[in-house]
Design a protein around this motif. Structure first.
Motif, mmCIF file in Angstrom:
data_model
loop_
_atom_site.group_PDB
_atom_site.id
_atom_site.type_symbol
_atom_site.label_atom_id
_atom_site.label_comp_id
_atom_site.label_asym_id
_atom_site.label_seq_id
_atom_site.Cartn_x
_atom_site.Cartn_y
_atom_site.Cartn_z
ATOM 1 N N TRP A 103 0.830 -1.191 0.000
ATOM 2 C CA TRP A 103 0.000 0.000 0.000
ATOM 3 C C TRP A 103 0.871 1.250 0.000
ATOM 4 C CZ3 TRP A 103 -4.409 0.813 4.071
ATOM 5 C CH2 TRP A 103 -5.190 1.897 3.696
ATOM 6 N N ASN A 104 0.861 1.964 -1.106
ATOM 7 C CA ASN A 104 1.605 3.210 -1.207
ATOM 8 C C ASN A 104 0.623 4.353 -1.008
ATOM 9 O OD1 ASN A 104 3.400 5.240 -1.747
ATOM 10 N ND2 ASN A 104 3.291 5.007 -3.965
ATOM 11 N N ALA A 105 0.698 5.023 0.104
ATOM 12 C CA ALA A 105 -0.204 6.129 0.418
ATOM 13 C C ALA A 105 0.593 7.431 0.404
ATOM 14 C CB ALA A 105 -0.847 5.908 1.780
ATOM 15 N N PRO A 106 0.517 8.182 -0.693
ATOM 16 C CA PRO A 106 1.281 9.434 -0.758
ATOM 17 C C PRO A 106 0.706 10.487 0.185
ATOM 18 C CG PRO A 106 -0.116 9.221 -2.686
ATOM 19 C CD PRO A 106 -0.238 7.944 -1.917
ATOM 20 N N SER A 107 1.490 11.450 0.528
ATOM 21 C CA SER A 107 1.048 12.479 1.472
ATOM 22 C C SER A 107 0.464 13.692 0.760
ATOM 23 C CB SER A 107 2.223 12.911 2.348
ATOM 24 O OG SER A 107 3.237 13.476 1.528
ATOM 25 N N THR A 108 0.121 13.565 -0.515
ATOM 26 C CA THR A 108 -0.471 14.688 -1.241
ATOM 27 C C THR A 108 -1.906 14.907 -0.798
ATOM 28 O OG1 THR A 108 -1.193 13.225 -3.013
ATOM 29 C CG2 THR A 108 0.939 14.272 -3.282
ATOM 30 N N GLY A 109 -2.353 16.123 -0.920
ATOM 31 C CA GLY A 109 -3.729 16.449 -0.593
ATOM 32 C C GLY A 109 -4.656 16.122 -1.752
ATOM 33 N N PRO A 110 -5.958 16.257 -1.558
ATOM 34 C CA PRO A 110 -6.904 15.898 -2.612
ATOM 35 C C PRO A 110 -6.780 16.775 -3.856
ATOM 36 C CG PRO A 110 -8.046 16.884 -0.758
ATOM 37 C CD PRO A 110 -6.622 16.679 -0.341
ATOM 38 N N ASN A 111 -6.553 18.061 -3.687
ATOM 39 C CA ASN A 111 -6.437 18.940 -4.850
ATOM 40 C C ASN A 111 -5.201 18.609 -5.675
ATOM 41 O OD1 ASN A 111 -8.755 20.305 -4.167
ATOM 42 N ND2 ASN A 111 -7.659 21.841 -2.980
ATOM 43 N N GLN A 112 -4.092 18.376 -5.018
ATOM 44 C CA GLN A 112 -2.856 18.050 -5.717
ATOM 45 C C GLN A 112 -2.970 16.698 -6.427
ATOM 46 O OE1 GLN A 112 0.570 18.082 -3.192
ATOM 47 N NE2 GLN A 112 2.019 17.945 -4.878
ATOM 48 N N ALA A 113 -3.681 15.764 -5.852
ATOM 49 C CA ALA A 113 -3.839 14.459 -6.470
ATOM 50 C C ALA A 113 -4.794 14.514 -7.660
ATOM 51 C CB ALA A 113 -4.341 13.458 -5.440
ATOM 52 N N LEU A 114 -5.793 15.384 -7.619
ATOM 53 C CA LEU A 114 -6.784 15.458 -8.687
ATOM 54 C C LEU A 114 -6.397 16.365 -9.849
ATOM 55 C CD1 LEU A 114 -10.134 15.641 -6.720
ATOM 56 C CD2 LEU A 114 -9.292 13.759 -8.089
ATOM 57 N N ASN A 115 -5.560 17.359 -9.623
ATOM 58 C CA ASN A 115 -5.262 18.347 -10.655
ATOM 59 C C ASN A 115 -4.797 17.762 -11.984
ATOM 60 O OD1 ASN A 115 -6.143 20.666 -9.453
ATOM 61 N ND2 ASN A 115 -4.181 21.133 -8.502
ATOM 62 N N PRO A 116 -3.883 16.784 -12.041
ATOM 63 C CA PRO A 116 -3.453 16.291 -13.349
ATOM 64 C C PRO A 116 -4.570 15.636 -14.160
ATOM 65 C CG PRO A 116 -1.926 15.581 -11.644
ATOM 66 C CD PRO A 116 -3.102 16.185 -10.963
ATOM 67 N N ALA A 117 -5.553 15.037 -13.514
ATOM 68 C CA ALA A 117 -6.599 14.310 -14.230
ATOM 69 C C ALA A 117 -7.971 14.958 -14.064
ATOM 70 C CB ALA A 117 -6.642 12.878 -13.732
ATOM 71 N N LEU A 118 -8.001 16.210 -13.655
ATOM 72 C CA LEU A 118 -9.271 16.848 -13.346
ATOM 73 C C LEU A 118 -10.184 16.951 -14.562
ATOM 74 C CD1 LEU A 118 -10.840 18.044 -11.034
ATOM 75 C CD2 LEU A 118 -9.855 20.258 -11.570
ATOM 76 N N ALA A 119 -9.659 17.340 -15.705
ATOM 77 C CA ALA A 119 -10.488 17.477 -16.909
ATOM 78 C C ALA A 119 -11.083 16.127 -17.310
ATOM 79 C CB ALA A 119 -9.669 18.061 -18.041
ATOM 80 N N THR A 120 -10.290 15.073 -17.255
ATOM 81 C CA THR A 120 -10.787 13.741 -17.614
ATOM 82 C C THR A 120 -11.861 13.281 -16.641
ATOM 83 O OG1 THR A 120 -8.620 13.201 -18.511
ATOM 84 C CG2 THR A 120 -10.075 11.367 -18.054
ATOM 85 N N LEU A 121 -11.640 13.467 -15.340
ATOM 86 C CA LEU A 121 -12.632 13.077 -14.340
ATOM 87 C C LEU A 121 -13.937 13.851 -14.506
ATOM 88 C CD1 LEU A 121 -10.370 12.801 -11.190
ATOM 89 C CD2 LEU A 121 -11.573 10.943 -12.316
ATOM 90 N N ARG A 122 -13.826 15.147 -14.769
ATOM 91 C CA ARG A 122 -15.015 15.969 -14.956
ATOM 92 C C ARG A 122 -15.801 15.506 -16.180
ATOM 93 N NH1 ARG A 122 -12.955 20.563 -16.505
ATOM 94 N NH2 ARG A 122 -12.180 21.095 -14.438
#
Length: 108
Positions: free
Chosen positions: A33-52
């Motif tokens: 289990w690799n759990a990075p310490s990034t916050g939700p915004n930082q984790a979502l920003n690269p794929a935000l357009a695709t997710l939306r």
């Protein structure tokens, strides 16, 4: 016989201190289990357009998702803010407002 018992006992995992949350344990299930310490915004920003875009497409094409989102919005938002007055002069207005919005008037 005692020697065999000692060998079996030493092969068993030793009990560790109880964790407050299961996610905080370091057992067999959590080894990869690799759990990075990034916050939700930082984790979502690269794929935000695709997710939306995928979320909007799922809403348009899946009636189950549409109903769930619409139901959640209506439960959270409701009918909006409705003024309710405590003064005696506003008692008639409160009763009228309560009947219209399905609410009971404020008790003074």
């Amino acid at each position: 016989m005692i020697n065999l018992w000692e060998r079996i006992k030493s092969a068993l995992p030793t009990p560790t201190r109880a964790q407050a949350y299961e996610g905080a344990t370091h057992g067999r299930r959590a080894t990869g289990w690799n759990a990075p310490s990034t916050g939700p915004n930082q984790a979502l920003n690269p794929a935000l357009a695709t997710l939306r875009n995928r979320s909007r497409q799922a809403y348009r094409n899946n009636p189950w998702i549409q109903r769930a989102i619409d139901r959640n919005v209506s439960n959270e938002v409701g009918t909006g803010t409705v003024p309710m007055f405590d003064s005696l002069r506003a008692a008639a207005y409160n009763s009228m407002l309560g009947e219209h919005h399905g609410r009971t008037p404020v008790q003074s």
